[in-house]
Design a protein around this motif. Structure first.
Motif: not given
Lengths: 450, 254
Positions: A349-353, B179-187, B229-234
């Motif tokens: 899901x998108x980060x913002x969601x 990150x530009x795409x509103x996602x996360x990444x470990x890169x 994000x929650x700490x657990x998820x990170x």
């Protein structure tokens, strides 16, 4: 390894194969016959436990595919597809027809890849009387080059469709993270067409090889579908009947723990059963592609086949079927193109969601036919879509009891006719014909059935 | 090359999925070329022959039982060169996730009342038990890197692991940043060398090559926290492949 005696003894036998070779993972075969009495007949799984179902607890459903793919390097695409299907069942997501079509294509590629690996690299050395493919590189170079070319085609299919064959990247819950590139699809299509003649050549070779004679009718479990020779979806059947929805699989099969092994013995109707190419062939013969039916005829296979050694021949029949089905799908894709809007999704899901969406706590179940048989994944999630319980039922676990029952029948048949060394070889070959995948079998999921 | 001068190579597998060995089979013609330069004496997944004498041990999988510890020590004694092959061998890989739960809990979850019978210890990369001479990272290993490491071994040269992030390669591949795409990444915190394989295919980086020597954990944490994000998820993202460094993150993410 024990020292083998070359004398034929009709009363005593001791087989102790430590680390069976040319299988995926670590397994032992132990057989003991004392004064004509079979006292021990075990296929022991000794791979180190991996704790996947424990590892999944607390993890997001969105990374279940990434993690469970790593249960097995050979069946990585199969595990990925079982995982995304179970994830979708859990979340109530329905993928588009185009996505399902691309998934079938990847699943066919997996059968093509795994079957050819098994036929040439793992089994052929037995039939040609050598210890591995390595001496064949010198003695049968053109054949080995052909095998590698066939392997390369299916491996390239994984690369084009999913980014790579081992631990695929782009096949996720809801769709694909990226469309395959057109120029790569065109190249793949050409490789598939070229593979036809390699397939024909392989049929000729397999026809000349002698599989051991042995017959033991058993229960054969697989998916079955009205529409096609089922790999991706359908209902469960046992010897063509006992039609059961995937969701109700626990009503059909049960697993018990045995002390000597780190995998469990599965049963249906209180008896052991077989899954895999031969089981699918027996249940779904009429849905095979015509060319595959012709190959079956050429190889002398007539459903139902009850000789487990012929699983390898059934794999070749499936190879031809999967190649033809793949070519049909590829032609459709190259003609119609792929609609990005219907296929491409983001892997999470998108980060913002994140944190804003509440999910319905739920359990999802899936089954797909992977090269070695029916594979089940089951996940339960909480309201943040984190996994609270996970189960997988693996083909190799399901086949193990059946293999042991085969060994119980074959050992008395061979006793007194063959030397200990020859019997050991036959048993190794029997185990190998099931194409056991022991890494998978020891993913170790505890399933407590009633 | 003269026949006698070919180094003897043995492949071994421990706790893993055997995808690394399979990746060798997927090298295709490059495998045949490699087979000309080395003498493969042991490779259980594809061979029944078993050579007891070898110069180079290529080992995949993590150490996760007492028996594994004894086996890898014996292999180390015999091998002149030991190669950690793949994420499980090099950094514990996904096996390390097991360590995030107390062993008793993990055993009971899986084996129920049979838990006592199971011999298992913490999942470890090889270098927590023996000295490792070369590392082939990635899950599964990236074929150009497999070839590069084998070349280095055959030439007797070291193979240094890159100490810059996947982002460097990802930028060169002109991918749009996740990150530009509103996602996360470990890169940003992950060691390069895979040519940003997963991002090239539309997914995110999961950190399978392990973290940089000095990853900007605080920065990554701040960005991820900012997005709710929650700490657990990170922590889950950081420990998917990297349990041996987990304690460091437990501290950082307190």
């Amino acid at each position: 390894m024990t020292k083998h005696s070359n004398n034929i003894d009709s009363q005593n036998l001791k087989v102790d194969v430590h680390y069976l070779t040319r299988v995926e993972g670590h397994g032992n075969i132990v057989v003991d016959v004392k004064e004509s009495k079979l006292t021990k007949c075990e296929f022991q799984v000794i791979e180190s436990p991996r704790f996947f179902e424990s590892m999944l607890v607390g993890r997001s459903i969105w990374e279940a595919q990434h993690i469970t793919s790593r249960i097995c390097g050979i069946c990585a695409c199969g595990h990925s597809l079982a995982s995304v299907k179970a994830g979708e069942d859990t979340l109530g997501i329905k993928p588009s027809e185009e996505t399902v079509m691309l998934r079938k294509l990847l699943l066919y590629a997996e059968q093509l890849d795994s079957h050819i690996l098994h036929i040439y690299v793992l089994v052929a050395p037995d039939l040609l009387g050598v210890k591995s493919i390595m001496p064949l590189i010198k003695t049968h170079k053109p054949v080995i080059e052909m095998a590698l070319r066939m392997k390369r085609m299916s491996d390239y299919a994984g690369e084009v469709l999913a980014g790579r064959h081992i631990h695929p990247i782009s096949y996720v819950i809801g769709g694909l993270t990226q469309l395959p590139k057109k120029e790569n699809l065109e190249k793949l299509y050409k490789m598939m067409l070229d593979s036809r003649k390699d397939g024909e050549e392989t049929v000729k070779i397999i026809k000349t090889l002698k599989f051991p004679q042995f017959d033991r009718p058993t229960q054969y479990l697989s998916l079955k579908s009205e529409e096609e020779y089922a790999f991706y979806d359908g209902d469960l059947v046992v010897n063509g009947s006992q039609l059961t929805k995937i969701r109700d699989y626990r009503k059909l099969l049960s697993e018990t723990v045995v002390d000597y092994s780190k995998a469990k013995i599965a049963r249906i109707n209180g008896k052991t059963y077989a899954v895999g190419a031969l089981a699918r062939f027996n249940n779904n013969f009429d849905k095979l592609h015509k060319k595959a039916k012709d190959v079956a005829k050429e190889l002398g296979l007539k459903a139902p086949v009850h000789n487990p050694y012929l699983n390898t021949a059934a794999q070749l029949v499936e190879w031809v079927h999967c190649l033809e089905e793949s070519i049909t799908i590829m032609e459709k894709i190259l003609k119609d193109g792929l609609d990005e809007k219907k296929i491409v999704v983001s892997s999470w899901p998108k980060r913002s969601e994140i944190g804003k969406v509440k999910y319905k706590p739920n359990t999802g179940i899936s089954c797909v036919e992977v090269p070695r048989g029916s594979l089940f994944h089951e996940y339960t999630i909480n309201d943040t879509a984190h996994i609270t319980a996970a189960n997988c039922v693996i083909p190799t676990n399901q086949n193990m009891g059946n293999l042991e029952d085969d060994m119980r029948k074959i050992v008395p048949e061979l006793l007194g006719k063959k030397t200990q060394e020859e019997i050991t070889f036959d048993l190794e070959m029997l185990a190998r014909s099931y194409d056991p995948c022991i890494s998978c079998a020891t993913h170790l999921l505890d399933i407590k059935f009633e | 090359m003269k026949k006698q001068s070919k180094p003897k190579v043995a492949f071994f597998d421990f706790t893993d999925c055997e995808g690394c060995q399979l990746q060798i089979a997927n090298m295709g013609e490059a495998f045949l070329e490699l087979a000309e330069l080395i003498d493969i004496v042991s490779f259980r997944e594809i061979m029944s022959e078993e050579g007891q004498d070898y110069d180079i041990a290529v080992v995949e999988g993590s150490i996760s039982t007492d028996n594994d510890v004894m086996r890898i020590k014996k292999i180390r004694e015999k091998a002149k060169i030991l190669v950690a092959f793949g994420s499980c061998a090099a950094i514990a890989g996904v096996n390390g996730i097991k360590n995030r739960t107390p062993l008793d809990v993990a055993k009971t979850r899986v084996y129920g009342d049979k838990a006592d019978k199971i011999n298992t210890i913490k999942a470890m990369p090889l270098d927590q038990v023996v000295k490792v001479d070369y590392y082939i990272l990635n899950c599964p290993p990236y074929i150009p890197e497999i070839i590069a490491v084998f070349k280095a071994i055959l030439m007797g040269k070291p193979y240094p692991r890159p100490n810059y992030s996947v982002c460097v390669e990802c930028k060169m591949n002109e991918n749009v940043c996740r990150y530009e795409k509103d996602e996360e990444c470990m890169g940003p915190v992950t060691r390069a060398g895979c040519n940003s394989w997963c991002v090239n295919n539309g997914n995110r980086c999961y950190g399978c090559r392990g973290l940089l020597d000095n990853p900007a954990i605080e920065g990554a944490k701040d960005i991820l926290l900012k997005y709710g994000l929650k700490i657990e998820d990170i922590l889950n993202h950081f420990t998917l492949y990297n349990d041996p460094q987990g304690e460091k993150y437990d501290q950082a993410f307190k």
